[in-house]
Design a protein around this motif. Structure first.
Motif, PDB file in Angstrom:
ATOM      1  N   ASN A  24      51.955  69.711  34.723  1.00  0.00           N
ATOM      2  CA  ASN A  24      50.711  69.731  34.326  1.00  0.00           C
ATOM      3  C   ASN A  24      50.565  68.422  33.391  1.00  0.00           C
ATOM      4  OD1 ASN A  24      49.259  71.423  36.013  1.00  0.00           O
ATOM      5  ND2 ASN A  24      48.946  72.999  34.873  1.00  0.00           N
ATOM      6  N   ILE A  25      51.396  68.334  32.893  1.00  0.00           N
ATOM      7  CA  ILE A  25      51.402  67.505  31.562  1.00  0.00           C
ATOM      8  C   ILE A  25      51.690  65.683  32.068  1.00  0.00           C
ATOM      9  CG2 ILE A  25      52.313  65.934  29.648  1.00  0.00           C
ATOM     10  CD1 ILE A  25      52.656  69.138  28.973  1.00  0.00           C
ATOM     11  N   ILE A  26      52.227  65.913  33.466  1.00  0.00           N
ATOM     12  CA  ILE A  26      53.303  64.554  34.217  1.00  0.00           C
ATOM     13  C   ILE A  26      51.354  64.574  34.770  1.00  0.00           C
ATOM     14  CG2 ILE A  26      53.848  64.124  35.772  1.00  0.00           C
ATOM     15  CD1 ILE A  26      55.669  64.003  33.137  1.00  0.00           C
ATOM     16  N   GLN A  29      47.059  61.087  36.064  1.00  0.00           N
ATOM     17  CA  GLN A  29      45.570  61.150  36.511  1.00  0.00           C
ATOM     18  C   GLN A  29      44.653  59.895  35.838  1.00  0.00           C
ATOM     19  OE1 GLN A  29      43.721  64.719  36.558  1.00  0.00           O
ATOM     20  NE2 GLN A  29      42.647  64.683  38.486  1.00  0.00           N
ATOM     21  N   ASP A  30      44.742  60.253  34.538  1.00  0.00           N
ATOM     22  CA  ASP A  30      44.387  60.109  33.469  1.00  0.00           C
ATOM     23  C   ASP A  30      44.115  57.909  33.373  1.00  0.00           C
ATOM     24  OD1 ASP A  30      43.164  62.070  32.670  1.00  0.00           O
ATOM     25  OD2 ASP A  30      44.392  62.160  30.796  1.00  0.00           O
ATOM     26  N   GLU A  31      45.845  58.138  33.973  1.00  0.00           N
ATOM     27  CA  GLU A  31      45.760  56.136  33.597  1.00  0.00           C
ATOM     28  C   GLU A  31      45.737  55.208  35.102  1.00  0.00           C
ATOM     29  OE1 GLU A  31      49.785  53.146  33.455  1.00  0.00           O
ATOM     30  OE2 GLU A  31      49.858  55.416  32.816  1.00  0.00           O
ATOM     31  N   PHE A  32      45.445  55.986  36.366  1.00  0.00           N
ATOM     32  CA  PHE A  32      44.870  55.553  37.488  1.00  0.00           C
ATOM     33  C   PHE A  32      43.997  56.537  38.328  1.00  0.00           C
ATOM     34  CE2 PHE A  32      49.179  55.568  37.175  1.00  0.00           C
ATOM     35  CZ  PHE A  32      49.805  53.347  37.313  1.00  0.00           C
ATOM     36  N   LYS A  33      42.263  56.379  37.431  1.00  0.00           N
ATOM     37  CA  LYS A  33      41.702  57.771  37.785  1.00  0.00           C
ATOM     38  C   LYS A  33      40.885  56.779  38.826  1.00  0.00           C
ATOM     39  CE  LYS A  33      40.247  57.754  33.583  1.00  0.00           C
ATOM     40  NZ  LYS A  33      39.549  58.218  31.949  1.00  0.00           N
ATOM     41  N   HIS A  34      40.965  55.732  38.821  1.00  0.00           N
ATOM     42  CA  HIS A  34      40.220  55.181  40.122  1.00  0.00           C
ATOM     43  C   HIS A  34      41.044  55.763  41.391  1.00  0.00           C
ATOM     44  CE1 HIS A  34      43.596  52.268  39.071  1.00  0.00           C
ATOM     45  NE2 HIS A  34      42.988  51.423  39.565  1.00  0.00           N
ATOM     46  N   ILE A  35      41.955  55.529  41.408  1.00  0.00           N
ATOM     47  CA  ILE A  35      42.235  55.869  43.202  1.00  0.00           C
ATOM     48  C   ILE A  35      43.613  57.511  43.158  1.00  0.00           C
ATOM     49  CG2 ILE A  35      42.932  53.310  43.304  1.00  0.00           C
ATOM     50  CD1 ILE A  35      45.840  54.205  42.857  1.00  0.00           C
ATOM     51  N   PHE A  36      44.360  58.049  41.647  1.00  0.00           N
ATOM     52  CA  PHE A  36      44.471  59.465  41.906  1.00  0.00           C
ATOM     53  C   PHE A  36      44.142  60.334  42.001  1.00  0.00           C
ATOM     54  CE2 PHE A  36      47.328  62.347  40.516  1.00  0.00           C
ATOM     55  CZ  PHE A  36      48.458  62.194  40.437  1.00  0.00           C
ATOM     56  N   HIS A  37      43.951  61.103  43.319  1.00  0.00           N
ATOM     57  CA  HIS A  37      42.989  62.763  43.761  1.00  0.00           C
ATOM     58  C   HIS A  37      44.045  63.959  43.899  1.00  0.00           C
ATOM     59  CE1 HIS A  37      40.222  59.291  44.567  1.00  0.00           C
ATOM     60  NE2 HIS A  37      40.762  58.727  45.262  1.00  0.00           N
ATOM     61  N   ILE A  38      43.580  65.071  43.194  1.00  0.00           N
ATOM     62  CA  ILE A  38      44.240  65.914  43.214  1.00  0.00           C
ATOM     63  C   ILE A  38      43.749  67.002  43.857  1.00  0.00           C
ATOM     64  CG2 ILE A  38      45.755  67.965  42.050  1.00  0.00           C
ATOM     65  CD1 ILE A  38      45.356  65.609  39.381  1.00  0.00           C
ATOM     66  N   VAL A  39      44.432  67.395  44.960  1.00  0.00           N
ATOM     67  CA  VAL A  39      43.948  68.435  45.964  1.00  0.00           C
ATOM     68  C   VAL A  39      44.583  69.905  46.002  1.00  0.00           C
ATOM     69  CG1 VAL A  39      44.143  69.614  48.483  1.00  0.00           C
ATOM     70  CG2 VAL A  39      43.385  66.893  47.868  1.00  0.00           C
ATOM     71  N   GLN A  40      44.134  70.894  44.821  1.00  0.00           N
ATOM     72  CA  GLN A  40      43.968  72.222  44.413  1.00  0.00           C
ATOM     73  C   GLN A  40      44.588  73.106  45.449  1.00  0.00           C
ATOM     74  OE1 GLN A  40      46.557  72.438  41.014  1.00  0.00           O
ATOM     75  NE2 GLN A  40      46.908  74.178  42.323  1.00  0.00           N
ATOM     76  N   ILE A  41      45.944  73.918  45.128  1.00  0.00           N
ATOM     77  CA  ILE A  41      46.156  74.891  46.300  1.00  0.00           C
ATOM     78  C   ILE A  41      46.026  76.204  45.161  1.00  0.00           C
ATOM     79  CG2 ILE A  41      46.884  76.121  48.200  1.00  0.00           C
ATOM     80  CD1 ILE A  41      47.855  73.408  49.292  1.00  0.00           C
ATOM     81  N   ASP A  42      45.304  77.235  45.508  1.00  0.00           N
ATOM     82  CA  ASP A  42      45.758  78.597  44.640  1.00  0.00           C
ATOM     83  C   ASP A  42      46.778  78.951  44.387  1.00  0.00           C
ATOM     84  OD1 ASP A  42      43.421  77.328  43.572  1.00  0.00           O
ATOM     85  OD2 ASP A  42      42.041  78.879  44.666  1.00  0.00           O
ATOM     86  N   GLU A  43      47.695  79.257  45.572  1.00  0.00           N
ATOM     87  CA  GLU A  43      48.617  79.994  46.034  1.00  0.00           C
ATOM     88  C   GLU A  43      49.503  78.782  47.178  1.00  0.00           C
ATOM     89  OE1 GLU A  43      48.089  83.654  47.260  1.00  0.00           O
ATOM     90  OE2 GLU A  43      47.029  84.622  46.620  1.00  0.00           O
ATOM     91  N   ASN A  44      50.812  79.222  46.434  1.00  0.00           N
ATOM     92  CA  ASN A  44      52.002  78.660  47.584  1.00  0.00           C
ATOM     93  C   ASN A  44      51.658  78.658  48.920  1.00  0.00           C
ATOM     94  OD1 ASN A  44      54.920  77.693  48.720  1.00  0.00           O
ATOM     95  ND2 ASN A  44      54.512  76.572  47.131  1.00  0.00           N
ATOM     96  N   VAL A  45      51.356  77.760  49.371  1.00  0.00           N
ATOM     97  CA  VAL A  45      50.955  77.802  50.993  1.00  0.00           C
ATOM     98  C   VAL A  45      52.810  76.938  52.070  1.00  0.00           C
ATOM     99  CG1 VAL A  45      49.552  78.256  50.885  1.00  0.00           C
ATOM    100  CG2 VAL A  45      50.145  75.322  51.103  1.00  0.00           C
ATOM    101  N   GLY A  46      53.481  76.644  51.368  1.00  0.00           N
ATOM    102  CA  GLY A  46      54.268  75.838  52.099  1.00  0.00           C
ATOM    103  C   GLY A  46      54.045  74.517  52.798  1.00  0.00           C
ATOM    104  N   VAL A  47      54.980  73.794  52.576  1.00  0.00           N
ATOM    105  CA  VAL A  47      55.121  71.902  52.701  1.00  0.00           C
ATOM    106  C   VAL A  47      53.969  71.338  54.054  1.00  0.00           C
ATOM    107  CG1 VAL A  47      56.164  70.837  52.824  1.00  0.00           C
ATOM    108  CG2 VAL A  47      57.334  71.963  52.010  1.00  0.00           C
ATOM    109  N   GLY A  48      54.556  72.426  54.839  1.00  0.00           N
ATOM    110  CA  GLY A  48      53.400  72.080  56.480  1.00  0.00           C
ATOM    111  C   GLY A  48      51.533  71.853  55.986  1.00  0.00           C
ATOM    112  N   LYS A  49      51.299  73.318  55.625  1.00  0.00           N
ATOM    113  CA  LYS A  49      49.727  73.149  54.902  1.00  0.00           C
ATOM    114  C   LYS A  49      49.424  72.374  54.066  1.00  0.00           C
ATOM    115  CE  LYS A  49      49.669  77.965  56.963  1.00  0.00           C
ATOM    116  NZ  LYS A  49      49.031  79.514  56.493  1.00  0.00           N
ATOM    117  N   ALA A  50      50.264  72.796  53.107  1.00  0.00           N
ATOM    118  CA  ALA A  50      49.925  71.406  52.544  1.00  0.00           C
ATOM    119  C   ALA A  50      49.664  69.756  52.301  1.00  0.00           C
ATOM    120  CB  ALA A  50      51.240  71.326  51.022  1.00  0.00           C
TER     121      ALA A  50
END
Length: 281
Positions: free
Chosen positions: A58-60, A65-86
């Motif tokens: 999370n620190i990384i 995110q702070d350095e590249f805030k204009h382009i960096f977007h996070i999609v948070q999934i609460d539980e691990n769903v696997g690569v395909g769904k992610a």
């Protein structure tokens, strides 16, 4: 900002990456940096957090995110769903029609995206572009092998009947085409090959750049993973799915599965020799 190479205007692109809690922070940091410092930088970066991450990860993520805030977007999934769904969640969030896929522990060379987007600009009918990949020892940084794949579409189509004709670590593709075929399947392993086979089956045009533009980490456990029963089952299952779809004949299904079963049965040294001698060039 418009980026041109000669008479060609390069398309903007999104980077798609998925990470989960078992990734090493130093690997994620190096991977993110290699993509965000490209000679032709991305217009959009989508990082899918597949489940809750460790504090170190999370620190990384927060630092980028702070350095590249204009382009960096996070999609948070609460539980691990696997690569395909992610990946499917990430594809939805990507803003550009061209998506460059990146694994969270690999390293892209500085000109990777420039060369892939230039090829898209020169050949606008292409839907998938990959590159050669260099496998290196994560402990010593020693180059172990270079994985070469067919370059032109005709050879890619033929090769795809039995093996993935693209190095999954190097793929860039059209979002619109991926969405047209329904994105990735809900598979836990070998999902990249099934995705590529389905793209090609539905008419996608592909090409590989015959140059190493991505570095792929391997370690002493890589061979064990590749010859494990879990991987072998997934390998056979995916090829059966592709065969049942009508894309391959029975021989195309049987031959690679027989080889994989052999690698599972024979000793580790033999498996390592086969990979380095026949499956890598």
């Amino acid at each position: 900002m418009t980026y041109r190479v000669g008479k060609y205007t390069l398309p903007e692109y999104s980077v798609l990456m998925s990470v989960y809690d078992r990734e090493l922070p130093e690997n994620l940091n190096e991977s993110l940096e290699s993509m965000l410092m490209q000679s032709y930088p991305p217009s959009d970066f989508v990082l899918v957090c597949d489940g809750k991450l460790t504090c170190e990860l999370n620190i990384i993520v927060k630092s980028f995110q702070d350095e590249f805030k204009h382009i960096f977007h996070i999609v948070q999934i609460d539980e691990n769903v696997g690569v395909g769904k992610a990946y499917n969640e990430g594809i939805k969030a990507c803003k550009c029609d061209y998506i460059v896929k990146m694994d969270s522990d690999d390293i892209s060379l500085p000109n990777r995206c420039l060369k892939q987007m230039t090829l898209f600009a020169v050949k606008p009918k292409l839907d998938i572009i990959g590159t050669y990949v260099e496998e290196f020892d994560t402990d010593t940084d020693e180059v172990v092998s270079v994985k070469k794949v067919p370059v032109m579409h005709k050879d890619i189509a033929s090769y795809s009947k039995r093996r993935n004709p693209f190095n999954r670590q190097s793929v860039a593709f059209r979002k619109s085409f991926a969405e047209k075929i329904g994105g990735y399947s809900d598979l836990k392993m070998c999902e990249d090959y099934e995705f590529i086979a389905r793209m090609l089956q539905h008419g996608a045009k592909g090409q590989n750049i015959p140059e190493v533009l991505v570095r792929y980490r391997i370690d002493e456990n890589t061979v064990d993973t590749r010859k494990s029963w879990e991987h072998t089952k997934a390998f056979i299952r995916v090829r059966w799915i592709i065969h049942r779809s009508g894309y391959t004949g029975f021989r195309d299904f049987f031959m690679p599965c027989a080889l994989q079963l052999g690698l599972f049965i024979f000793p580790r040294k033999f498996t390592r020799w086969v990979y380095r001698t026949f499956l890598r060039k």
